[in-house]
Design a protein around this motif. Structure first.
Motif, short mmCIF file in Angstrom:
data_model
loop_
_atom_site.label_atom_id
_atom_site.label_comp_id
_atom_site.label_asym_id
_atom_site.label_seq_id
_atom_site.Cartn_x
_atom_site.Cartn_y
_atom_site.Cartn_z
N LYS A 76 0.81 -1.22 0.00
CA LYS A 76 0.00 0.00 0.00
C LYS A 76 0.85 1.27 0.00
N GLY A 77 2.15 1.12 -0.23
CA GLY A 77 3.01 2.28 -0.39
C GLY A 77 3.85 2.68 0.80
N TRP A 78 3.83 1.88 1.86
CA TRP A 78 4.62 2.16 3.07
C TRP A 78 5.96 1.44 2.99
N ASP A 79 7.02 2.07 3.50
CA ASP A 79 8.32 1.40 3.51
C ASP A 79 9.20 1.84 4.68
N ALA A 80 8.56 2.33 5.77
CA ALA A 80 9.32 2.96 6.85
C ALA A 80 10.17 1.97 7.64
N GLY A 81 9.68 0.74 7.85
CA GLY A 81 10.46 -0.24 8.59
C GLY A 81 9.78 -0.74 9.85
N VAL A 82 10.55 -1.49 10.65
CA VAL A 82 10.01 -2.16 11.83
C VAL A 82 10.94 -1.94 13.01
N MET A 83 10.35 -1.70 14.16
CA MET A 83 11.09 -1.58 15.43
C MET A 83 10.67 -2.71 16.34
N VAL A 84 11.59 -3.17 17.19
CA VAL A 84 11.24 -4.21 18.14
C VAL A 84 11.86 -3.95 19.51
N TRP A 85 11.10 -4.29 20.53
CA TRP A 85 11.57 -4.31 21.91
C TRP A 85 11.61 -5.77 22.33
N GLU A 86 12.67 -6.43 22.65
CA GLU A 86 14.01 -5.93 22.66
C GLU A 86 14.98 -7.09 22.43
N PHE A 87 16.26 -6.77 22.21
CA PHE A 87 17.32 -7.76 22.16
C PHE A 87 17.56 -8.29 23.59
N PRO A 88 17.86 -9.58 23.80
CA PRO A 88 18.15 -10.62 22.81
C PRO A 88 16.95 -11.45 22.37
N ASP A 89 15.74 -11.15 22.88
CA ASP A 89 14.57 -11.91 22.44
C ASP A 89 14.32 -11.70 20.95
N ALA A 90 14.65 -10.52 20.46
CA ALA A 90 14.66 -10.26 19.03
C ALA A 90 16.12 -10.11 18.61
N ALA A 91 16.53 -10.98 17.71
CA ALA A 91 17.91 -10.95 17.19
C ALA A 91 17.84 -11.20 15.69
N ALA A 92 18.91 -11.70 15.11
CA ALA A 92 19.00 -11.83 13.65
C ALA A 92 17.87 -12.68 13.07
N SER A 93 17.55 -13.80 13.71
CA SER A 93 16.51 -14.67 13.15
C SER A 93 15.14 -14.02 13.20
N TRP A 94 14.87 -13.22 14.24
CA TRP A 94 13.57 -12.53 14.36
C TRP A 94 13.37 -11.56 13.21
N ILE A 95 14.35 -10.71 13.00
CA ILE A 95 14.18 -9.69 11.94
C ILE A 95 14.24 -10.33 10.55
N GLN A 96 14.98 -11.41 10.41
CA GLN A 96 15.00 -12.11 9.12
C GLN A 96 13.60 -12.60 8.77
N THR A 97 12.89 -13.14 9.75
CA THR A 97 11.51 -13.60 9.52
C THR A 97 10.58 -12.44 9.20
N VAL A 98 10.67 -11.37 9.98
CA VAL A 98 9.77 -10.23 9.81
C VAL A 98 10.00 -9.53 8.47
N ARG A 99 11.23 -9.53 8.01
CA ARG A 99 11.56 -8.89 6.73
C ARG A 99 11.28 -9.79 5.53
N SER A 100 11.08 -11.06 5.75
CA SER A 100 11.16 -12.06 4.68
C SER A 100 10.25 -11.83 3.50
N GLN A 101 9.04 -11.31 3.72
CA GLN A 101 8.08 -11.16 2.63
C GLN A 101 8.20 -9.81 1.91
N ALA A 102 8.58 -8.77 2.65
CA ALA A 102 8.59 -7.43 2.06
C ALA A 102 9.98 -6.89 1.80
N PHE A 103 10.91 -7.21 2.69
CA PHE A 103 12.26 -6.66 2.60
C PHE A 103 13.31 -7.76 2.81
N PRO A 104 13.27 -8.83 2.03
CA PRO A 104 14.24 -9.90 2.24
C PRO A 104 15.67 -9.42 2.02
N GLU A 105 16.57 -9.97 2.81
CA GLU A 105 17.98 -9.56 2.69
C GLU A 105 18.62 -10.24 1.48
#
Length: 326
Positions: free
Chosen positions: A297-326
């Motif tokens: 729908k035209g948004w691309d600002a990104g995602v924030m998460v609270w907090e490390f270490p519960d959110a680390a590389a694997s968490w953001i990889q999953t969240v990015r996977s469909q819209a912003f894959p690395e």
């Protein structure tokens, strides 16, 4: 007025700086100054932000880059009106040599290091902190400890709920003074409001709708906290993106944008798991679908998460996977 010959990248950068700034720098120091500004320059969207407040056994300073790969902003929490605590304090204690080494590693990986201010335990307006003096002190800390900027995690709910405009005025003055000390384009300056503070007509002073009108141009983006606002708030893609509840009307992502907040400044903030917030959790795989819908729908600002270490590389990889894959 022209600068002496520089490497190709700095020739391109010269167009970004006014002649008066260039003329104010000693010729033999221009390369160093340009490099420092380039290192600190505000990154373009999307922004993938992770906070770190929790003490982690065996950790001495921010984690290895490999542990947070996929994020591009790491927020040390918190710098309070009383001084540095938790991960911000640890950043001080590891010493200059370790800070320099870690900073270089993060820069090489494209990850900015910032400090988060205030948090839930600090209420600067209610306690009578001077916004100008507080901004000066905190900006000086950022410079002394060589960080890329600040995140204003203002959670003085009593001041906002008072509805008299004092909280909004405090935030405006504080932000203006931060920008005086931490110039735009050279340092990151974000805010982390809760989503309901964008709900029209719910707060007498206007909350963050007023803040944005007053100093929004000085704020790089908002790490919007779409959590801790009720058991059923922002827990589905629809509730998060297009239709908030009647409790906090018009505070879903695209509804906030419809109220005049720049869509490209609205970073979606979520807890890493059910233990990191009272409510508002969305599983990473489901959140990835919401993020993809928003991007469509035209948004691309990104995602924030609270907090490390519960959110680390694997968490953001999953969240990015469909819209912003690395």
């Amino acid at each position: 007025m022209f600068c002496r010959a520089l490497s190709t990248v700095f020739v391109l950068l010269s167009a970004l700086f006014s002649a008066c700034v260039a003329s104010a720098l000693p010729t033999d120091g221009l390369d160093l100054e340009a490099r420092n500004i380039l290192k600190r320059a505000t990154p373009a969207a999307p922004h993938f932000v992770v906070y770190s407040d929790e003490w982690v056994s065996g950790e001495n300073g921010p984690p290895a880059v490999s542990e947070v790969q996929g994020f591009n902003v790491f927020a040390l929490s918190f710098l309070l009106t009383e001084g540095a605590f938790d991960q911000a304090e640890e950043w001080v204690e590891i010493g200059a040599s370790a800070r320099s080494s870690i900073k270089a590693q993060y820069e090489a990986a494209g990850i900015k290091l910032i400090v988060s201010l205030f948090g839930s335990t600090d209420a600067p307006t209610s306690t009578g902190a001077d916004p100008v003096g507080t901004a000066n002190t905190m900006a000086a800390w950022v410079k002394e400890y060589d960080l890329d900027g600040v995140d204003v995690d203002y959670e003085d709910f009593n001041a906002i709920n008072a509805g008299d405009g004092k909280a909004e005025a405090w935030l405006a003055t504080f932000t203006q003074q931060l920008r005086t000390q931490l110039p735009q384009g050279q340092y990151i300056l974000t805010h982390a409001p809760v989503a309901p503070w964008f709900s029209p007509g719910k707060f007498g002073g206007g909350a963050y709708l007023t803040v944005d009108k007053t100093v929004g141009s000085l704020i790089d983006w908002y790490n919007v906290q779409f959590y801790n606002q009720g058991t059923s708030e922002y827990t589905t893609c629809a509730g998060l993106l297009t239709q908030s509840s009647s409790t906090w009307p018009n505070s879903a992502l695209f509804q906030i944008a419809a109220s005049g907040i720049s869509l490209d400044k609205l970073v979606i903030g979520k807890p890493a798991n059910t233990g990191d917030a009272s409510n508002g959790y969305i599983a990473p795989a489901t959140l990835a679908g919401c993020v993809e819908q928003a991007k469509a729908k035209g948004w691309d600002a990104g995602v924030m998460v609270w907090e490390f270490p519960d959110a680390a590389a694997s968490w953001i990889q999953t969240v990015r996977s469909q819209a912003f894959p690395e």
